[in-house]
Design a protein around this motif. Structure first.
Motif, short mmCIF file in Angstrom:
data_model
loop_
_atom_site.label_atom_id
_atom_site.label_comp_id
_atom_site.label_asym_id
_atom_site.label_seq_id
_atom_site.Cartn_x
_atom_site.Cartn_y
_atom_site.Cartn_z
N GLN A 25 0.80 -1.22 0.00
CA GLN A 25 0.00 0.00 0.00
C GLN A 25 0.84 1.27 0.00
O GLN A 25 0.57 2.21 -0.76
CB GLN A 25 -0.94 0.01 1.21
CG GLN A 25 -1.86 1.22 1.27
CD GLN A 25 -2.94 1.17 0.22
OE1 GLN A 25 -3.95 0.51 0.38
NE2 GLN A 25 -2.73 1.88 -0.88
N SER A 252 -6.41 3.10 -2.56
CA SER A 252 -6.44 2.37 -1.30
C SER A 252 -6.85 0.91 -1.54
O SER A 252 -7.83 0.64 -2.24
CB SER A 252 -7.42 3.02 -0.32
OG SER A 252 -7.51 2.26 0.87
N LEU A 254 -7.78 -1.00 0.91
CA LEU A 254 -8.79 -1.29 1.93
C LEU A 254 -9.97 -0.34 1.77
O LEU A 254 -9.82 0.80 1.36
CB LEU A 254 -8.17 -1.14 3.33
CG LEU A 254 -6.99 -2.06 3.65
CD1 LEU A 254 -6.38 -1.70 4.98
CD2 LEU A 254 -7.44 -3.52 3.66
N GLN A 256 -12.53 2.30 2.70
CA GLN A 256 -12.47 3.42 3.62
C GLN A 256 -13.84 3.70 4.23
O GLN A 256 -14.83 3.79 3.52
CB GLN A 256 -11.95 4.67 2.89
CG GLN A 256 -10.54 4.49 2.36
CD GLN A 256 -10.08 5.67 1.52
OE1 GLN A 256 -10.89 6.43 1.00
NE2 GLN A 256 -8.78 5.82 1.38
N SER A 276 -3.54 5.96 13.77
CA SER A 276 -3.46 4.95 12.71
C SER A 276 -2.00 4.52 12.56
O SER A 276 -1.11 5.36 12.46
CB SER A 276 -3.98 5.50 11.39
OG SER A 276 -3.84 4.53 10.36
N SER A 279 -0.78 0.16 7.14
CA SER A 279 -1.40 -1.04 6.56
C SER A 279 -0.68 -2.34 6.89
O SER A 279 -1.17 -3.41 6.52
CB SER A 279 -1.46 -0.88 5.03
OG SER A 279 -0.15 -0.70 4.50
N VAL A 305 -7.99 3.95 13.98
CA VAL A 305 -8.05 2.95 12.92
C VAL A 305 -7.51 1.63 13.45
O VAL A 305 -6.33 1.53 13.80
CB VAL A 305 -7.23 3.40 11.69
CG1 VAL A 305 -7.18 2.29 10.65
CG2 VAL A 305 -7.82 4.67 11.09
N ARG A 307 -7.44 -1.85 11.89
CA ARG A 307 -7.73 -2.70 10.74
C ARG A 307 -7.64 -4.18 11.15
O ARG A 307 -7.07 -4.52 12.19
CB ARG A 307 -6.76 -2.42 9.59
CG ARG A 307 -5.36 -2.81 9.91
CD ARG A 307 -4.39 -2.74 8.76
NE ARG A 307 -3.31 -3.67 9.02
CZ ARG A 307 -2.35 -3.49 9.90
NH1 ARG A 307 -2.32 -2.37 10.61
NH2 ARG A 307 -1.42 -4.41 10.09
N SER A 310 -4.47 -5.82 12.99
CA SER A 310 -3.74 -4.84 13.80
C SER A 310 -3.15 -5.48 15.04
O SER A 310 -2.15 -5.00 15.58
CB SER A 310 -4.67 -3.69 14.22
OG SER A 310 -4.97 -2.86 13.14
N LYS A 336 -12.23 0.46 10.65
CA LYS A 336 -11.22 -0.47 10.12
C LYS A 336 -10.23 0.22 9.19
O LYS A 336 -9.09 -0.23 9.05
CB LYS A 336 -11.91 -1.63 9.39
CG LYS A 336 -12.64 -2.58 10.33
CD LYS A 336 -13.16 -3.79 9.58
CE LYS A 336 -13.78 -4.80 10.56
NZ LYS A 336 -14.30 -6.00 9.86
N TRP A 337 -10.66 1.28 8.54
CA TRP A 337 -9.76 2.05 7.67
C TRP A 337 -10.39 3.40 7.43
O TRP A 337 -11.62 3.53 7.40
CB TRP A 337 -9.51 1.33 6.36
CG TRP A 337 -8.28 1.80 5.62
CD1 TRP A 337 -8.23 2.40 4.41
CD2 TRP A 337 -6.91 1.67 6.05
NE1 TRP A 337 -6.93 2.67 4.05
CE2 TRP A 337 -6.09 2.23 5.03
CE3 TRP A 337 -6.30 1.15 7.19
CZ2 TRP A 337 -4.70 2.29 5.14
CZ3 TRP A 337 -4.92 1.21 7.29
CH2 TRP A 337 -4.13 1.76 6.28
N GLN A 340 -7.45 8.87 5.01
CA GLN A 340 -6.51 9.56 5.87
C GLN A 340 -6.28 11.03 5.48
O GLN A 340 -6.23 11.90 6.36
CB GLN A 340 -5.17 8.82 5.91
CG GLN A 340 -4.13 9.48 6.81
CD GLN A 340 -3.05 8.53 7.23
OE1 GLN A 340 -3.30 7.59 7.98
NE2 GLN A 340 -1.85 8.75 6.74
#
Length: 466
Positions: A25, A252, A254, A256, A276, A279, A305, A307, A310, A336-337, A340
């Motif tokens: 990412q 991205s 993931l 958002q 955050s 990724s 965040v 995810r 994590s 989860k995301w 940003q």
């Protein structure tokens, strides 16, 4: 409208560039952004990418996409050892990339290709480009300061800093002040020899290229850029910050969660701590709980965040203390995301608790948001130290304990220390904005990059590729 489109295609003819990102990412985003920047300068853009972690082509109708099979198993794709993953990508992608590139070059009389721009981490492209007589430039998606320290790992071994000894963690690295031994860009989970080999391959492939493109700007990293230019002996083009020219939300990997923006809309000016860790980075269960309680005990609103992946023992929030979320009420929002760049530009955000990946660090600086730094590995460690000790736009969280976390959040959000950090980051934000304007350092560097790429037209690749 159709005639206009045809005219633009004619203007771009003979100005095609091939871009190849490392399929992670933090590397895909700047590659796509660079593609957009160069497209805006009149180049046609072809993205060659792996099937693994590929961006969605429908988001970029102005690019051509070609996909190669990276031949990685699901276990190999999900392994935590990032060095091993990058090495696998380099070994498995070489032949399918060569086949794809040779096919594209076979049409060179129909539309010549000026050059290949590959991620520094895709060092295998050196041999392929050399074989097919194609000019190659490289994109470095991290900062110049971190890459400079990366390139000196063998020197650091000779000086006795590496391998790292626990008793030496706080020792200053005199050759790279203000770094300490624990700030060196390593990965604790892999064997040092694997990392040294990877760095050697990246550095040698970079020095053999026709130029190095940076997602940074002179006013932020001038000393490192100057040193790298001398040591590597190739043209350097710091044209960042990329995201201020083109955002990265469409690339991205993931999904958002936009609910965080409506939640931020209800919060007071500069009252929210945005958390955050990127990724890839993960914390253990104990650290996760300390982070949760530190946030709760600070009494500050926070957007966190978390995810999937994590933490090592749960898919999402299973390890949260019982009743924790209910007790927070509206003061905490967990997703989860998050989008940003949109979050960091929101007036409610007063601080960014970050892993200090380069994209996140630049985005925070460019929005004037001071940072709480909690790096995990490689360049993140260097970035965090520079954020705190050189640029003075954040504080480094040295211990991941709830009392320290609470105290750090209160200091940056409520005390004079935070105001000083905010003043300095706003000053650098203005420099980042000015460097992109006409006459600015990145503006001029981009013009130089365009001229450099166009100079490749005088070279004709050999057509006998097979």
């Amino acid at each position: 409208m159709e005639n206009q489109s045809i005219n633009q295609m004619e203007q771009r003819k003979g100005r095609r560039l091939l871009l190849f990102p490392l399929p992670l990412q933090g590397h895909i985003n700047p590659t796509i952004q660079l593609g957009n920047i160069l497209h805006s300068k009149g180049f046609s853009i072809t993205i060659i990418t792996t099937n693994f972690n590929s961006p969605n082509p429908s988001n970029y109708p102005h690019f051509d996409f070609h996909f190669i099979n990276e031949n990685l198993s699901e276990d190999e794709k999900s392994q935590p050892n990032i060095v091993a993953l990058v090495q696998l990508i380099n070994s498995r992608c070489a032949q399918p990339f060569r086949d794809c590139l040779a096919e594209l070059l076979s049409n060179v009389l129909e539309e010549p290709i000026l050059c290949l721009i590959s991620d520094v981490g895709c060092y295998f492209t050196r041999a392929v480009a050399d074989e097919l007589k194609l000019t190659r430039m490289v994109l470095r998606t991290s900062g110049a300061t971190a890459f400079f320290s990366f390139s000196a790992l063998h020197l650091l071994c000779e000086k006795g800093y590496l391998p790292i000894q626990d008793s030496q963690l706080e020792k200053p690295v005199a050759e790279f002040a203000p770094l300490r031994v624990k700030d060196l860009p390593l990965i604790d989970s892999c064997a040092p020899e694997e990392l040294y080999e990877l760095v050697d391959d990246m550095v040698n492939a970079t020095k053999a290229s026709s130029g190095l493109i940076w997602n940074t700007f002179e006013e932020l990293e001038q000393p490192a850029l100057a040193t790298m230019g001398q040591d590597f002996g190739i043209p350097n083009f710091p044209i960042g910050p990329f995201h201020k020219r083109f955002p990265a939300s469409l690339s991205s990997l993931l999904s958002q969660d936009q609910s965080c923006i409506s939640w931020l809309d209800k919060q007071k000016f500069r009252s929210v701590v945005y958390v955050s860790f990127g990724s890839i980075a993960a914390v253990n269960e104990t650290e996760f709980l300390e982070i949760a309680w530190g946030l709760a005990n600070s009494k500050q609103p926070f957007l966190w965040v978390v995810r999937a992946g994590s933490t090592s023992k749960s898919d999402w929030l299973e390890t949260m203390p019982k009743g924790f979320l209910e007790a927070l009420g509206e003061r905490g929002h967990i997703v989860k995301w998050a989008p940003q760049q949109e979050v960091l530009s929101h007036p409610a955000v007063g601080a960014f608790w970050t892993h200090n990946g380069w994209n996140s660090t630049l985005e925070s600086i460019c929005e004037g948001v001071p940072m709480i730094c909690m790096p995990f590995f490689t360049d993140q460690r260097v970035n965090a130290r520079y954020v705190a000790e050189v640029w003075g736009v954040g504080v480094q969280l040295e211990k991941r304990e709830r009392e320290v976390i609470e105290r750090t959040i209160k200091g940056i959000m409520m005390e004079k220390e935070g105001e000083k950090l905010r003043g300095r980051v706003l000053d650098i934000k203005e420099k980042a904005t000015r460097c992109l304007c006409q006459g600015g350092s990145s503006y001029q560097s981009l013009d130089s990059l365009v001229s450099h790429i166009l100079s490749f037209q005088s070279f004709s690749p050999v057509l006998n590729y097979f």
